[in-house]
Motif scaffolding. Structure first.
Motif, PDB file in Angstrom:
ATOM      1  N   MET A   1      -2.798   0.309  -2.808  1.00 24.80           N
ATOM      2  CA  MET A   1      -1.865   0.679  -3.868  1.00 24.80           C
ATOM      3  C   MET A   1      -2.279   0.019  -5.179  1.00 24.80           C
ATOM      4  O   MET A   1      -3.112  -0.882  -5.189  1.00 24.80           O
ATOM      5  N   ILE A   2      -1.682   0.443  -6.269  1.00 23.42           N
ATOM      6  CA  ILE A   2      -2.106  -0.013  -7.580  1.00 23.42           C
ATOM      7  C   ILE A   2      -1.984  -1.521  -7.738  1.00 23.42           C
ATOM      8  O   ILE A   2      -2.781  -2.150  -8.431  1.00 23.42           O
ATOM      9  N   GLN A   3      -1.024  -2.135  -7.055  1.00 21.51           N
ATOM     10  CA  GLN A   3      -0.832  -3.584  -7.197  1.00 21.51           C
ATOM     11  C   GLN A   3      -1.751  -4.399  -6.308  1.00 21.51           C
ATOM     12  O   GLN A   3      -1.765  -5.635  -6.406  1.00 21.51           O
ATOM     13  N   ASP A   4      -2.526  -3.754  -5.464  1.00 22.14           N
ATOM     14  CA  ASP A   4      -3.418  -4.468  -4.555  1.00 22.14           C
ATOM     15  C   ASP A   4      -4.717  -4.807  -5.279  1.00 22.14           C
ATOM     16  O   ASP A   4      -5.724  -4.085  -5.175  1.00 22.14           O
ATOM     17  N   SER A  92      -9.076   8.454 -11.907  1.00 19.31           N
ATOM     18  CA  SER A  92      -9.388   7.372 -10.973  1.00 19.31           C
ATOM     19  C   SER A  92     -10.247   6.352 -11.711  1.00 19.31           C
ATOM     20  O   SER A  92     -11.475   6.348 -11.610  1.00 19.31           O
ATOM     21  N   LEU A  93      -9.582   5.501 -12.459  1.00 18.52           N
ATOM     22  CA  LEU A  93     -10.278   4.554 -13.319  1.00 18.52           C
ATOM     23  C   LEU A  93     -10.484   3.219 -12.609  1.00 18.52           C
ATOM     24  O   LEU A  93      -9.790   2.879 -11.665  1.00 18.52           O
ATOM     25  N   ARG A  94     -11.423   2.456 -13.096  1.00 14.97           N
ATOM     26  CA  ARG A  94     -11.705   1.123 -12.618  1.00 14.97           C
ATOM     27  C   ARG A  94     -11.961   0.224 -13.835  1.00 14.97           C
ATOM     28  O   ARG A  94     -12.290   0.738 -14.896  1.00 14.97           O
ATOM     29  N   PRO A  95     -11.817  -1.087 -13.657  1.00 17.35           N
ATOM     30  CA  PRO A  95     -11.402  -1.786 -12.440  1.00 17.35           C
ATOM     31  C   PRO A  95      -9.906  -1.632 -12.193  1.00 17.35           C
ATOM     32  O   PRO A  95      -9.124  -1.458 -13.140  1.00 17.35           O
ATOM     33  N   LYS A  96      -9.518  -1.702 -10.920  1.00 21.25           N
ATOM     34  CA  LYS A  96      -8.123  -1.469 -10.578  1.00 21.25           C
ATOM     35  C   LYS A  96      -7.191  -2.474 -11.251  1.00 21.25           C
ATOM     36  O   LYS A  96      -6.075  -2.118 -11.641  1.00 21.25           O
ATOM     37  N   ASN A 256      -6.472   9.507  -5.886  1.00 22.00           N
ATOM     38  CA  ASN A 256      -6.809   8.092  -5.921  1.00 22.00           C
ATOM     39  C   ASN A 256      -5.869   7.319  -5.001  1.00 22.00           C
ATOM     40  O   ASN A 256      -4.944   7.891  -4.414  1.00 22.00           O
ATOM     41  N   ASP A 257      -6.116   6.025  -4.874  1.00 18.60           N
ATOM     42  CA  ASP A 257      -5.364   5.213  -3.928  1.00 18.60           C
ATOM     43  C   ASP A 257      -4.308   4.361  -4.613  1.00 18.60           C
ATOM     44  O   ASP A 257      -3.940   3.302  -4.130  1.00 18.60           O
ATOM     45  N   TYR A 258      -3.795   4.813  -5.746  1.00 22.33           N
ATOM     46  CA  TYR A 258      -2.863   4.022  -6.530  1.00 22.33           C
ATOM     47  C   TYR A 258      -1.466   3.943  -5.920  1.00 22.33           C
ATOM     48  O   TYR A 258      -0.791   2.927  -6.016  1.00 22.33           O
ATOM     49  N   SER A 259      -0.987   5.041  -5.341  1.00 24.17           N
ATOM     50  CA  SER A 259       0.444   5.170  -5.087  1.00 24.17           C
ATOM     51  C   SER A 259       0.876   4.797  -3.679  1.00 24.17           C
ATOM     52  O   SER A 259       0.134   4.946  -2.704  1.00 24.17           O
ATOM     53  N   LEU A 260       2.111   4.341  -3.591  1.00 30.35           N
ATOM     54  CA  LEU A 260       2.771   4.104  -2.310  1.00 30.35           C
ATOM     55  C   LEU A 260       2.866   5.409  -1.526  1.00 30.35           C
ATOM     56  O   LEU A 260       2.678   5.427  -0.298  1.00 30.35           O
ATOM     57  N   THR A 261       3.150   6.499  -2.211  1.00 30.17           N
ATOM     58  CA  THR A 261       3.214   7.811  -1.567  1.00 30.17           C
ATOM     59  C   THR A 261       1.921   8.114  -0.814  1.00 30.17           C
ATOM     60  O   THR A 261       1.933   8.518   0.352  1.00 30.17           O
ATOM     61  N   ASN A 262       0.797   7.914  -1.481  1.00 34.04           N
ATOM     62  CA  ASN A 262      -0.489   8.223  -0.864  1.00 34.04           C
ATOM     63  C   ASN A 262      -0.760   7.329   0.344  1.00 34.04           C
ATOM     64  O   ASN A 262      -1.276   7.791   1.370  1.00 34.04           O
TER      65      ASN A 262
END
Length: 273
Positions: A1-4, A92-96, A256-262
């Motif tokens: 997730m985005i906060q990880d 899908s940008l970086r760095p996270k 991308n792997d940002y969301s809790l939903t995903n």
């Protein structure tokens, strides 16, 4: 997730720092943010790059040892451009860790703009000297950052998951979601939102994880639950354009792997739920 973002750490406690020339600055204007993009890598202008009054810079938070500031007026910087925030968040940008910082800054920027005047007496507010709050010098009203509680719901039935597509906005697959009403628990929100949007009754409601989601000023609570009884879907067309049961193989993940939903959808797809 985005906060990880480990091993990186975002320190969101309010503190008082004087900006130095190498500190990054978030500049927002009309739902756009001033950034540099190179091969999907995100960076922000620094204090030394901007022709701004340092007294107008607001300390937001620290990312590792770097202090990040906010500037609420329009400015320019060679090599950077103003990009619509909705466009940025879909890439899908970086760095996270920089993306997470941007999402959090967007949340705080909206709150600062909306709290510039007192909602009780209309007088211009000032910054608190000892906490993240705006204070009215006239009536003493204290305004704290607004965080909207909401739920994300993974509804399961006979080894299938209920997936949706919103009636407007984001066009990919999602899950049932909604805001918590005053006087309502998260679990009651889960049952109500599922019923309102799909006509389904649910039970065995169990908490999974939470996520701060700056783009909507939310704190999201993720739950799994089970549909029972008549599991025929009745779609609320005002909220959704699609709601249907999917097997694990049929689940289509987000870009991308940002969301809790995903993450909740991936857990089901990979047999973890």
């Amino acid at each position: 997730m985005i906060q990880d973002i480990a091993p990186h750490v975002l320190y969101n406690q309010y503190r008082h720092f004087i900006p130095s020339e190498n500190d990054p600055v978030f500049c927002f204007c009309d739902e756009k943010v001033l950034i540099r993009l190179e091969d999907d890598r995100l960076s922000f202008p620094k204090v030394k790059d901007l022709n701004v009054n340092r007294e107008d810079l607001i300390y937001l938070f620290s990312l590792d040892s770097s202090h990040l500031f906010l500037y609420l007026k329009q400015t320019e910087r060679d090599g950077c451009e103003y990009i619509d925030f909705r466009t940025v968040r879909r890439k899908s940008l970086r760095p996270k860790e920089s993306v997470y910082a941007l999402f959090t800054a967007y949340h705080l920027a909206g709150w600062y703009l909306n709290s510039a005047y007192c909602g009780r007496c209309g007088q211009k507010t000032v910054h608190s000297e000892n906490e993240r709050a705006m204070v009215c010098p006239g009536c003493g009203n204290i305004i704290y950052p607004r965080i909207n509680p909401a739920v994300i719901v993974g509804v399961l039935h006979e080894d299938k998951m209920l997936v949706t597509k919103y009636a407007r906005g984001y066009g990919g697959y999602a899950l049932v979601a909604g805001f918590t009403e005053i006087g309502e628990t998260f679990e009651e929100t889960v049952a109500r939102e599922v019923k309102e949007e799909t006509g389904l009754d649910v039970r065995n409601i169990r908490y999974y994880a939470s996520q701060p989601w700056g783009p909507a000023a939310d704190i999201l609570a993720g739950y799994y639950c089970e549909a029972y009884g008549d599991c025929t879907i009745s779609v609320d067309r005002d909220e959704l354009r699609l709601a249907e049961w999917k097997t694990r193989d049929e689940i289509v993940l987000q870009e991308n792997d940002y969301s809790l939903t995903n993450e909740m959808m991936r857990n089901f797809k990979e047999g973890k739920i």
